[in-house]
Structure formats: C-alpha cells, structure tokens
Design a protein around this motif. Sequence first.
Motif, PDB file in Angstrom:
ATOM      1  N   CYS A 226       0.855  -1.183   0.000  1.00 51.25           N
ATOM      2  CA  CYS A 226       0.000   0.000   0.000  1.00 51.25           C
ATOM      3  C   CYS A 226       0.892   1.234   0.000  1.00 51.25           C
ATOM      4  O   CYS A 226       1.971   1.241   0.618  1.00 51.25           O
ATOM      5  N   ASP A 316       1.474   3.788  -7.222  1.00 52.47           N
ATOM      6  CA  ASP A 316       0.657   4.225  -6.089  1.00 52.47           C
ATOM      7  C   ASP A 316      -0.389   3.142  -5.835  1.00 52.47           C
ATOM      8  O   ASP A 316      -1.432   3.088  -6.502  1.00 52.47           O
ATOM      9  N   LYS A 318      -3.292   1.218  -4.044  1.00 53.08           N
ATOM     10  CA  LYS A 318      -4.445   1.552  -3.218  1.00 53.08           C
ATOM     11  C   LYS A 318      -4.951   0.308  -2.479  1.00 53.08           C
ATOM     12  O   LYS A 318      -4.893  -0.812  -3.007  1.00 53.08           O
ATOM     13  N   ASP A 319      -5.439   0.554  -1.290  1.00 56.15           N
ATOM     14  CA  ASP A 319      -5.990  -0.533  -0.482  1.00 56.15           C
ATOM     15  C   ASP A 319      -7.182  -1.179  -1.202  1.00 56.15           C
ATOM     16  O   ASP A 319      -7.993  -0.507  -1.851  1.00 56.15           O
ATOM     17  N   GLY A 345      -3.428  -4.777  -3.152  1.00 59.02           N
ATOM     18  CA  GLY A 345      -3.478  -3.579  -2.329  1.00 59.02           C
ATOM     19  C   GLY A 345      -4.042  -3.898  -0.961  1.00 59.02           C
ATOM     20  O   GLY A 345      -5.201  -4.291  -0.850  1.00 59.02           O
ATOM     21  N   GLN A 347      -3.714  -2.493   3.186  1.00 57.92           N
ATOM     22  CA  GLN A 347      -3.132  -1.661   4.236  1.00 57.92           C
ATOM     23  C   GLN A 347      -2.798  -2.546   5.436  1.00 57.92           C
ATOM     24  O   GLN A 347      -3.663  -3.257   5.955  1.00 57.92           O
TER      25      GLN A 347
END
Length: 562
Positions: A226, A316, A318-319, A345, A347
């Motif tokens: 993430c 980049d 993303k969760d 992705g 977190q």
Amino acid sequence: MKKILAIFILLSTGISQAQSSIPSNYFKNPLDIDLVLAGYFGELRSNHFHSGFDIKTQQRQGINVIAAGDGYISRINISNYGYGKALYIQHPNGYTTVYGHLKKFSPEIEAYIKKLQYAKESYEIEVFPEAKDLALNQGDLIAYSGNTGGSGGPHLHFEIRDGQQRPMNPALFGIDIKDTQAPIINSLYVYPLGEEAQVNGSAQRQRLKLTPLSDGSFKAEEIDACGEIGFGISTFDRQDGAPNQNGIYKIETKLNGDKVFEIKMDKFSFAETRHINQLIDYEYYSSNNSRITKLYRGSNNPLSIYEEVVNNGTLDIKDSLDYMFNISVADFKGNIKMIRIPIKGKQSLVRNPKNIKKTDYFVQANEAFSTENGPIDVYIPKSSLYEDTYLDIEFKGDTIYLNEDNIPIQNYITIGFDVSKYNAEDRDKMFIAKLNKRGRPSYSSTKKKANRFTTGVRNFGTYTLASDKNAPSIYPVNFKDGQWISSNKDISLKISDDLSGINSFRATVNGKWILMEYEYKNNTITHDFSDDVVTETENILKVIVTDNVGNSKTYEATFFRK
C-alpha cells in the motif's frame, strides 16, 4: 589532397544534417576478426556508464585495428590510465570513432606522435592533428590492439560519438554482434518509497522470490502493499561466443498493461554519466558489490537514458485493489526476459519501519553545508548529494570519519586540515590519505598552502593525515649494470612506491631524455630501442622516480650495445 578537400567540404555542409538519421551501413568493423564482446554499451561501471563496445582480441595483443570509416585522426591521447593509448577519427558525416587500450599505432601515426613526445619529453601526451596531417581511408591500418591504460585484459575499446561528443550505441550503426540469448535476471527487489508505504508489513527494501515458468519468463511471489512503491532488478546480458556478464539494452515496465517506465541504452553524455549512482541502489552496491537498477526515477535526476516515465516510474498502490506489474528486459536483438508480479493492495501495520539514523549533521541537497572540529573542516557544496540526509561524522585528532561510503556524491566535497602544529620538515612529507577498512592509507590528491592542507573527494569514508618519508624503489628487469644487451629489443625497470604513490619519473641515456612507457598494472617502465635515440656503444642510464610528497630515488647503470 582531393580527399582532404572533400572532407573539409562535407564537414562544412552541416554536421547536424548528416546526423538527422543514423547511418546503419557507414562504419566498418574495427577488427578483421569475428566481433565478440567483453563489455556492452551503457554497461553499469563504477561511477560511469560504459561508453562503447569492449571487443575481445582472442586473449592476445597485436591484432590489426582498422579505420571504421574515411576521415582523419583528430585526436591522439596517451595516458597511464583510462584509455591508455587512444586514437580518435573524425568522419565527414560528423561522427567520431574512438579506439582505446592500443598497444601501438601504425608506423605513420607512431612516428608522428613519438616526435611530439620527444619534443615534450613526456610519455603522456594529448594532441589534436589537423585534417591535412593524418588523413585516412576506411579499412586503413591505424593501430594494433593492446592492453594499455585501465584495461583488465587485452581488448579493443571502440566508441562512436555524435557531433557533440556524446557516445552512442555502436549497434545502432550496424556494428553487428551475434546474440541469440535472452538476458539473465539475477534478482528482484521492491522498495516502499512513500512515508506511509509498506510491502508485506515492512517499510524496508525486500528481495522477492522468483519462480521460472515454462515459457522462460518468471513469476514473482504475490505481495501485499500500500502506498508509493518502486522496484529494482539485478540483470545482465550475454552475447554469443563469450561468458561475460554484459550490460542490457532496454528495460520496460507496465502496470495493468500501461507503460510506466522505460530505459534504453542508445546514447548519453559524459556530463551526466556519474549520475549512474542515482540509477542504481548505491547503498546496496556499497555493501554487496552488486548493482540493482532502480526502475523508478528519483528527484533531480538528469539521465537521458529514460525514454518514457510516468509518475517517476513509481506505483501508487491503493488498499483493496489488485494489480499486475510486468517487467521486460531486452537486448538489442530483441531477445526478452519477463517478470510478472501480482500485487494486492492491502493496508497493513508496519512492523519493520525504515532505519533512519538521526545525527547532529543534517545535509540538505539544495544547500551548502560546512562543519569543523579542532584542526579539521568539511565543506559540502550545494547539489553534491542527491537527497537530504543525515551524515554520521566523527572527529578524532587528525582523523575524520565522514560517514560510511553508502551515500553517493556527485560533486567534489572539500576536507581541510590545519597542520600548523607540525614543523615545516614534517609537513613536507605529509599528505591527506583515505583509510581502507583495514586502516591502510592511500593518497588523496593533496593541495598544500602554508599551514592548510585540503583534498577534494567524491566518496565518503575515513580520512587522516599520513606521512611518507621513504623514497620509491627502482629495479632493472631485463638487464644488469655493466651488461652487454645488443640482442635486447627494449630495456625495462620496475618502479613502485608503497605509500603516497608514484608521481613522476624521468629517464636519460648519456644525458639525453628517452621515452619510457609506463604500465602501472605491473609497475614497469620500458624503453623501445627502435626509437633510435640510443646510438652509442657504452651507455649510462639514469632514472629518477619521485613520489607524491617529493621523495626521489635515482638509479644509475651502464649498459653496452653494438
């Protein structure tokens, strides 16, 4: 004269027009043997990209080197290091070809340069002949292959440069190298870059496991990530006919099918080449002696090898989203090796944060920095470092520990020492030295002005004051004092200095200067009797060798020749 006039006319018509398209059939191979490479264009070397082809010469010296095209010798450079004996040919189409590590030149060129060496009384020399002096045709013999300068073995270093003296990939010009093998991939790494970025719960660089697939490609282990991340790869190419691990031509990355990054080894400038330390993971290289090519672009990176870069090549993540990241490594012949990296992705709690050691010395890349303690001071000019960083600096007497050598330096930084506490006699034999891991000092070019010594360095490490009171050593190799050596083709001596290093040497016979060729790799200086300057029967040889702090040793001997 017609040929020379034609060259001038062609040059005057506009070099830029001649270089609007790359001539793929203009240049001829510089050797009349099958071309097998020991090094490729753009290869990652210490602090620089390799600027040409290193062509194998069958593990021997003396192979004919020929002009790759019509033109004239525009530069001759003879150096103890670097390219050693090197020739530069200016061609009517605006390009320049370069031939390095030569053993000797063709008879005409050899006579031309030796006349100038004797006039200057120097082995090292650089001259720029005019077009009328040394004109030649494609295929003319210009030299014999060798091992001079910073060569690690017999080979020919061959370059093609454009009108701005930027080296270009010789393969673009039709210099054909047989290559049926796909590049080799050693390892793959992932880097959490953003402040909140993590991969598998870690904020540190990680090596990813690669699984080979039946089609020759690789699949990396799936990662949870993430934030902003980037990748790095250790890879090389191997052309046919030799086992050498040579440089690659192109690396491309795609995220979910969209290209985000590409580098291609077509051309670069010498002004940018030290920025190679931004392309590689310098910290990893400093401790492992292995280069990882970063597949993302840092700030203030001027390298021109980047063809297409989106968001600096970073991802980049993303969760809760899934991604497929592909890396393709290709050689000039189009052989490709692929890696597929599935990314989920997610977190996660960072269990392994980045290791940032905070110290009292924080350097901002876009500002100058200075510090001093006792007799030692340090000045780091603006833009010497690529990124803001903490430095670990320790002062102890006449020694400074200036960080571990794991941070690259672009521009020279200055280390100064106040030596007023030493008397003039001691200062005369002192110098600034860099200490290796075993504490062994090596000479760092030292400027002396009254009570202050300074040195400019481009590597972090430990620096100190050292003293050298011992003169260099000189030993004859192929003769003895008082010996008849009529059958000798040359006369050779070993010269060395065990601390500050050799600065200069001078040899005379019967008071007349003679040319001695210096080969630092085996510490020998050699005079070739074919120069015809030694003409007497009884000859008094005198050799003076001086080290970097002024200690001198004189060797004298008598030899006889018919």
